[in-house]
Design a protein around this motif. Structure first.
Motif, PDB file in Angstrom:
ATOM      1  N   MET A  26       0.957  -1.226  -0.105  1.00  0.00           N
ATOM      2  CA  MET A  26       0.026  -0.164  -0.024  1.00  0.00           C
ATOM      3  C   MET A  26       1.054   1.389   0.165  1.00  0.00           C
ATOM      4  O   MET A  26       0.711   2.210  -0.586  1.00  0.00           O
ATOM      5  CB  MET A  26      -0.889  -0.052   1.277  1.00  0.00           C
ATOM      6  CG  MET A  26      -2.028  -0.989   1.190  1.00  0.00           C
ATOM      7  SD  MET A  26      -2.900  -0.996  -0.191  1.00  0.00           S
ATOM      8  CE  MET A  26      -3.547   0.536  -0.295  1.00  0.00           C
ATOM      9  N   LEU A  29       2.032   1.964  -3.666  1.00  0.00           N
ATOM     10  CA  LEU A  29       1.202   2.321  -4.286  1.00  0.00           C
ATOM     11  C   LEU A  29       0.609   3.882  -3.984  1.00  0.00           C
ATOM     12  O   LEU A  29       0.644   4.632  -5.074  1.00  0.00           O
ATOM     13  CB  LEU A  29      -0.241   1.585  -3.991  1.00  0.00           C
ATOM     14  CG  LEU A  29      -0.382   0.101  -4.715  1.00  0.00           C
ATOM     15  CD1 LEU A  29      -1.422  -0.632  -4.418  1.00  0.00           C
ATOM     16  CD2 LEU A  29       0.134  -0.003  -6.252  1.00  0.00           C
ATOM     17  N   GLU A  30       0.793   4.362  -2.911  1.00  0.00           N
ATOM     18  CA  GLU A  30       0.397   5.344  -2.433  1.00  0.00           C
ATOM     19  C   GLU A  30       1.477   6.437  -3.028  1.00  0.00           C
ATOM     20  O   GLU A  30       1.533   7.674  -3.571  1.00  0.00           O
ATOM     21  CB  GLU A  30       0.260   5.777  -0.916  1.00  0.00           C
ATOM     22  CG  GLU A  30      -0.974   4.973  -0.603  1.00  0.00           C
ATOM     23  CD  GLU A  30      -1.108   5.060   0.976  1.00  0.00           C
ATOM     24  OE1 GLU A  30      -0.099   5.391   1.665  1.00  0.00           O
ATOM     25  OE2 GLU A  30      -2.071   4.615   1.479  1.00  0.00           O
ATOM     26  N   THR A  34      -0.198   7.487  -9.809  1.00  0.00           N
ATOM     27  CA  THR A  34      -1.187   7.078 -10.768  1.00  0.00           C
ATOM     28  C   THR A  34      -0.771   5.709 -11.699  1.00  0.00           C
ATOM     29  O   THR A  34      -1.260   4.812 -11.908  1.00  0.00           O
ATOM     30  CB  THR A  34      -1.829   7.920 -11.745  1.00  0.00           C
ATOM     31  OG1 THR A  34      -2.297   9.113 -11.141  1.00  0.00           O
ATOM     32  CG2 THR A  34      -2.986   7.504 -12.932  1.00  0.00           C
ATOM     33  N   ALA A  36       1.527   3.717 -10.637  1.00  0.00           N
ATOM     34  CA  ALA A  36       1.782   2.518  -9.616  1.00  0.00           C
ATOM     35  C   ALA A  36       0.441   1.777  -9.601  1.00  0.00           C
ATOM     36  O   ALA A  36       0.244   0.507  -9.643  1.00  0.00           O
ATOM     37  CB  ALA A  36       2.327   2.664  -8.169  1.00  0.00           C
ATOM     38  N   TRP A  37      -0.610   2.564  -9.374  1.00  0.00           N
ATOM     39  CA  TRP A  37      -2.010   2.017  -9.267  1.00  0.00           C
ATOM     40  C   TRP A  37      -2.434   1.286 -10.772  1.00  0.00           C
ATOM     41  O   TRP A  37      -3.163   0.498 -10.782  1.00  0.00           O
ATOM     42  CB  TRP A  37      -3.068   3.145  -8.854  1.00  0.00           C
ATOM     43  CG  TRP A  37      -3.101   3.433  -7.292  1.00  0.00           C
ATOM     44  CD1 TRP A  37      -2.557   4.398  -6.559  1.00  0.00           C
ATOM     45  CD2 TRP A  37      -3.698   2.493  -6.399  1.00  0.00           C
ATOM     46  NE1 TRP A  37      -2.812   4.165  -5.342  1.00  0.00           N
ATOM     47  CE2 TRP A  37      -3.519   3.016  -5.014  1.00  0.00           C
ATOM     48  CE3 TRP A  37      -4.436   1.352  -6.409  1.00  0.00           C
ATOM     49  CZ2 TRP A  37      -3.849   2.588  -4.023  1.00  0.00           C
ATOM     50  CZ3 TRP A  37      -4.956   0.644  -5.257  1.00  0.00           C
ATOM     51  CH2 TRP A  37      -4.676   1.337  -4.112  1.00  0.00           C
ATOM     52  N   ALA A  38      -2.146   2.125 -11.830  1.00  0.00           N
ATOM     53  CA  ALA A  38      -2.271   1.494 -13.092  1.00  0.00           C
ATOM     54  C   ALA A  38      -1.818   0.104 -13.261  1.00  0.00           C
ATOM     55  O   ALA A  38      -2.574  -0.739 -13.792  1.00  0.00           O
ATOM     56  CB  ALA A  38      -2.068   2.230 -14.244  1.00  0.00           C
ATOM     57  N   PHE A  40      -0.377  -2.141 -11.016  1.00  0.00           N
ATOM     58  CA  PHE A  40      -1.313  -2.885 -10.104  1.00  0.00           C
ATOM     59  C   PHE A  40      -2.637  -3.344 -10.468  1.00  0.00           C
ATOM     60  O   PHE A  40      -2.915  -4.633 -10.649  1.00  0.00           O
ATOM     61  CB  PHE A  40      -1.561  -2.263  -8.704  1.00  0.00           C
ATOM     62  CG  PHE A  40      -2.195  -3.073  -7.621  1.00  0.00           C
ATOM     63  CD1 PHE A  40      -1.374  -4.297  -7.055  1.00  0.00           C
ATOM     64  CD2 PHE A  40      -3.369  -2.782  -7.223  1.00  0.00           C
ATOM     65  CE1 PHE A  40      -1.978  -4.988  -6.136  1.00  0.00           C
ATOM     66  CE2 PHE A  40      -3.838  -3.758  -6.256  1.00  0.00           C
ATOM     67  CZ  PHE A  40      -3.206  -4.696  -5.703  1.00  0.00           C
ATOM     68  N   LEU A  41      -3.605  -2.467 -10.826  1.00  0.00           N
ATOM     69  CA  LEU A  41      -4.919  -2.880 -11.490  1.00  0.00           C
ATOM     70  C   LEU A  41      -4.868  -3.797 -12.627  1.00  0.00           C
ATOM     71  O   LEU A  41      -5.615  -4.677 -13.035  1.00  0.00           O
ATOM     72  CB  LEU A  41      -5.608  -1.821 -11.551  1.00  0.00           C
ATOM     73  CG  LEU A  41      -5.976  -0.866 -10.416  1.00  0.00           C
ATOM     74  CD1 LEU A  41      -6.879   0.349 -10.972  1.00  0.00           C
ATOM     75  CD2 LEU A  41      -7.093  -1.767  -9.513  1.00  0.00           C
ATOM     76  N   CYS A  44      -3.595  -7.207 -11.635  1.00  0.00           N
ATOM     77  CA  CYS A  44      -4.942  -7.937 -10.861  1.00  0.00           C
ATOM     78  C   CYS A  44      -5.927  -8.438 -11.903  1.00  0.00           C
ATOM     79  O   CYS A  44      -6.386  -9.707 -11.937  1.00  0.00           O
ATOM     80  CB  CYS A  44      -5.634  -6.809  -9.999  1.00  0.00           C
ATOM     81  SG  CYS A  44      -4.569  -6.798  -8.468  1.00  0.00           S
ATOM     82  N   GLY A 157       6.505  -0.962 -13.657  1.00  0.00           N
ATOM     83  CA  GLY A 157       5.992  -0.303 -12.253  1.00  0.00           C
ATOM     84  C   GLY A 157       7.421  -0.223 -11.272  1.00  0.00           C
ATOM     85  O   GLY A 157       7.394   0.771 -10.460  1.00  0.00           O
TER      86      GLY A 157
END
Length: 261
Positions: A26, A29-30, A34, A36-38, A40-41, A44, A157
């Motif tokens: 977490m 990601l924080e 954006t 890192a979140w992209a 990760f998603l 997933c 990433g």
């Protein structure tokens, strides 16, 4: 004295909290934002679809394998192909081959140009078999794509995370190992996630491909048997091995004779 002890205790509390590990998924990601979140998603989504394809293909393959067992045990005991096909499941792959063969024979009688029944029937059965194999292979390309690209997506990433960590370290002016190791190690989480997504996809792809090859061999053998049966008007068909008769019990017979005596 008391004031000095209180000041030491107040300084020890933040030190205890500071000793805890502030890094993790977490936090990565924080801090990654954006991008890192992209990443990760995307990983997933790749993992979810990979497992969905794996389980649906396993179910589809097992269904055809069970159909093959029933065909070998009872199909050729029927007096005709139509009666045998009528007893198969509605969406059975083997029923599709038989139905396509019967349709091809009916169409051959309507042809105006002379075409050998052998060639016409062989082509029709081959098309039917290819259609089934193509359906079985649906989705496997996605598994291969995930296996080939997921590590690089995770590596992307990681590169972005290391880039941000180095910028932050350079701005703070501190480059000691305790300052560098945490953010850089945190960025490597993305590479680990990419590998965790890619490895199951590659294993599933190879396993499903091997099972598809075995199923294709069984379909080809059945198609060849149907071909031989149809071009010979039922004279040629695979031998059906019946169940062996129960063996006699000589011990019981001997005991009965001894009782009569």
């Amino acid at each position: 004295m008391f004031i000095q002890f209180a000041a030491a205790a107040a300084g020890a509390a933040p030190a205890a909290h500071a000793g805890e590990n502030p890094y993790g998924l977490m936090a990565a990601l924080e801090q990654g934002g954006t991008i890192a979140w992209a990443v990760f998603l995307i990983l997933c989504a790749m993992s979810v679809f990979s497992f969905y394809i794996m389980f649906t293909k396993l179910f589809e393959q097992q269904k055809i394998i069970n159909q093959s067992k029933r065909v070998r045990s009872s199909f050729w005991n029927n007096p005709s192909l139509k009666e045998g096909a009528a007893k198969l499941e509605k969406n059975s792959a083997y029923k599709q081959i038989v139905d396509d063969g019967l349709i091809a024979m009916d169409q051959h009688n309507k042809l105006t140009d002379p075409v050998e029944a052998h060639d016409w029937l062989h082509g029709s059965l081959q098309r039917s078999q290819n259609a089934i194999n193509s359906k079985l292979g649906t989705g496997l390309a996605f598994l291969a794509t995930v296996g080939a690209t997921a590590p690089f997506i995770g590596l992307f990433g990681t590169v972005i995370g290391i880039y941000r960590a180095l910028i932050k370290i350079g701005a703070s002016g501190q480059a000691s190992i305790d300052v560098v190791a945490g953010p850089v190690g945190e960025a490597l989480i993305m590479t680990a996630l990419g590998l965790a997504v890619a490895v199951p996809a590659v294993l599933a792809y190879n396993w499903l491909q091997r099972r598809n090859k075995s199923i294709a061999e069984d379909l080809a053998a059945f198609s060849n048997d149907v071909h031989g049966y149809m071009v010979s008007n039922g004279a040629v068909k695979p031998a059906v091995v019946g169940r062996p008769a129960p063996a006699a019990k000589p011990a019981t017979a001997t005991a009965g004779a001894a009782t009569k005596a």
